[in-house]
Design an enzyme around this catalytic site. Structure first.
Site, PDB file in Angstrom:
ATOM      1  N   CYS A 265      10.298   1.389   2.262  1.00 40.02           N
ATOM      2  CA  CYS A 265      11.447   0.296   2.352  1.00 40.02           C
ATOM      3  C   CYS A 265      12.674   1.005   2.354  1.00 40.02           C
ATOM      4  O   CYS A 265      13.740   0.456   2.919  1.00 40.02           O
ATOM      5  CB  CYS A 265      11.260  -0.836   1.606  1.00 40.02           C
TER       6      CYS A 265
ATOM      7  N   TRP B 272       0.803  -1.256   0.262  1.00 43.05           N
ATOM      8  CA  TRP B 272      -0.095  -0.076   0.054  1.00 43.05           C
ATOM      9  C   TRP B 272       0.981   1.227   0.044  1.00 43.05           C
ATOM     10  O   TRP B 272       0.241   2.425  -0.233  1.00 43.05           O
ATOM     11  CB  TRP B 272      -0.985   0.037   1.211  1.00 43.05           C
TER      12      TRP B 272
ATOM     13  N   GLU C 114      10.914  -7.693  -3.317  1.00 40.40           N
ATOM     14  CA  GLU C 114      11.623  -6.797  -2.368  1.00 40.40           C
ATOM     15  C   GLU C 114      10.936  -6.541  -1.299  1.00 40.40           C
ATOM     16  O   GLU C 114       9.716  -6.120  -1.139  1.00 40.40           O
ATOM     17  CB  GLU C 114      11.325  -5.642  -3.496  1.00 40.40           C
TER      18      GLU C 114
END
Length: 463
Positions: free
Chosen positions: A268, A136, A234
């Site tokens: 991330c 998201w 990932e």
């Protein structure tokens, strides 16, 4: 998690959706496979025309889809508009470069003769139906950076998006349809996580790509391994931001604030661990903390907002647990460390800087997915490298130095998929993106990302 738009700024449920039933999932997989048999033969020129059309539509829709993203997951609306613009740019990049990236490779003539062939080449052919399981936090960009190269290579896509961004997921399907892609080239599956295994095990699905948490990556990789299917993962990151004594401290501190709180700190590749040489530690800590303290927390639909809410109540709770654990174990709160005053609704958390963090604290090893930074002091280059690598993750890294020898050392020794010197980590379609260790494997973007979902075929011809 229900498939629903829940505004993280208010906690209000805006709309909900029913999950697809087994019959509809079957129909969509069948459509995808049937479409692939035709689409794989479509010329690169025509694929590029379609992708340019999608980019033009996305530019036209930018303000509208930005508001949808902000309402669904809380990013400041200016950042949402920038995300949409970045996606359009990436579509055009792949449309313009795919011919070169997918061109046949020709081994040296001496090697061709040595193999006994009169002619030999390497060609790139699409794999087929690719399942994308996406998060998201960048609800457009995470999908487009898979979809653009995959579609240009002749693959077709099935998207299982995060359950809290269903409107964005449906928009993406509609975008490619309006651009003129054949029916079935790109479909959104509104399904829960438990339905993913069945889709991945279907023999008509050739491969999968996932961006998300480490547990989600393990689950998908396990199923794909059992089915002997290609995956690209990932996963999380706990990226270091290293500041050495030769750095421009003012610029490093300003960049550090943006690098930590972009997307409300839920990225991330956001810098999370700030590792600073003792010679410049005090100066950096003062400037960085002041910058974090001065950020405006507020309604993400307001243009003046720097930091909006966390995407979910659970996400804020997880972040609070990490901070509370660190403080109880002796960490010092330089700013933040709590829910901001004046916000009775929504899942807000103050930009936070923690110092005196030690390896026995959870936050030292776990990813803090929110606007929380940990600050470390180191004595020399060797200690900086060791601390930067002291994490189970290895997605990217940032280093600030003007010393060429230090640049060489960090390039050689940092355990990460990227090293960004004197700037913050960012993704660009021209550069491969991905990590090592528990940050996953494989690469997205660039030619490397396009080739991940190609059958790299040797064509050998005898006399």
């Amino acid at each position: 998690m229900p498939i629903a738009t829940v505004n993280p700024a208010t906690g209000e449920t805006v709309t909900t959706y029913d999950a697809l039933d087994a019959q509809e999932i079957e129909r969509r997989i069948a459509t995808a496979r049937s479409t692939f048999e035709h689409y794989r033969t479509v010329s690169l020129y025509e694929r590029a025309r379609l992708l340019h059309s999608a980019a033009d539509l996305l530019d036209h829709d930018q303000a509208e889809i930005a508001k949808v993203m902000t309402t669904e997951m809380g990013k400041p609306v200016a950042q949402a508009r920038a995300e949409a613009a970045k996606c359009a740019k990436a579509m055009r990049w792949y449309a313009d470069h795919a011919e070169a990236l997918l061109a046949d490779e020709h081994p040296a003539e001496v090697d061709v003769k040595d193999s006994g062939a009169t002619r030999a080449r390497v060609v790139y052919r699409p794999l087929g139906v690719v399942l994308a399981v996406m998060p998201w936090n960048f609800p457009l960009w995470q999908v487009v950076r898979f979809a653009a190269p995959a579609l240009m290579a002749g693959n077709v896509g099935l998207l299982k998006h995060a359950s809290n961004v269903p409107q964005t997921a449906l928009y993406l399907e509609d975008l490619f349809r309006r651009a003129g892609f054949p029916n079935g080239c790109f479909q959104t599956l509104l399904i829960g996580s438990r339905a993913v295994e069945g889709v991945l095990r279907d023999p008509r699905v050739a491969a999968a790509t996932l961006t998300g948490s480490e547990p989600a990556g393990r689950a998908v990789a396990s199923v794909a391994g059992d089915e002997v299917k290609k995956t690209v993962l990932e996963l999380g990151g706990s990226d270091p931001f290293v500041v050495m004594s030769s750095a421009d401290v003012d610029r490093a501190a300003r960049t550090a604030v943006t690098a930590r709180v972009q997307n409300n700190g839920q990225s991330c590749i956001a810098a999370k661990r700030f590792i600073v040489h003792e010679d410049v530690f005090e100066a950096f800590a003062e400037r960085f903390t002041a910058g974090m303290r001065d950020l405006t927390v507020g309604d993400p639909l307001e243009e003046s907002t720097d930091v909006g809410p966390l995407s979910t109540e659970q996400g804020r709770g997880d972040l609070e647990e990490l901070v509370d654990d660190a403080v109880e174990a002796g960490a010092t709160v330089l700013c933040g460390g709590r829910r901001p005053d004046g916000f009775h609704d929504g899942w807000y958390y103050e930009p936070t800087v923690l110092a005196d963090v030690t390896p026995d604290m959870r936050i030292h090893h776990e990813e803090a997915f929110g606007p929380v930074a940990t600050l470390y002091r180191v004595a020399d280059l060797g200690a900086a490298v060791a601390l930067a690598n002291d994490t189970p993750f290895g997605l990217s890294s940032n280093v600030w130095t003007r010393d060429d020898a230090e640049i060489d050392r960090f390039t050689r020794d940092l355990e990460a998929g990227g090293v960004f010197f004197n700037g913050m980590t960012a993704s660009h379609p021209a550069f491969p993106f991905g990590g090592v260790k528990r940050s996953g494997y494989g690469r997205e973007l660039s030619g490397h990302g396009m080739h991940e979902f190609c059958n790299i075929t040797t064509v050998w011809q005898g006399a």
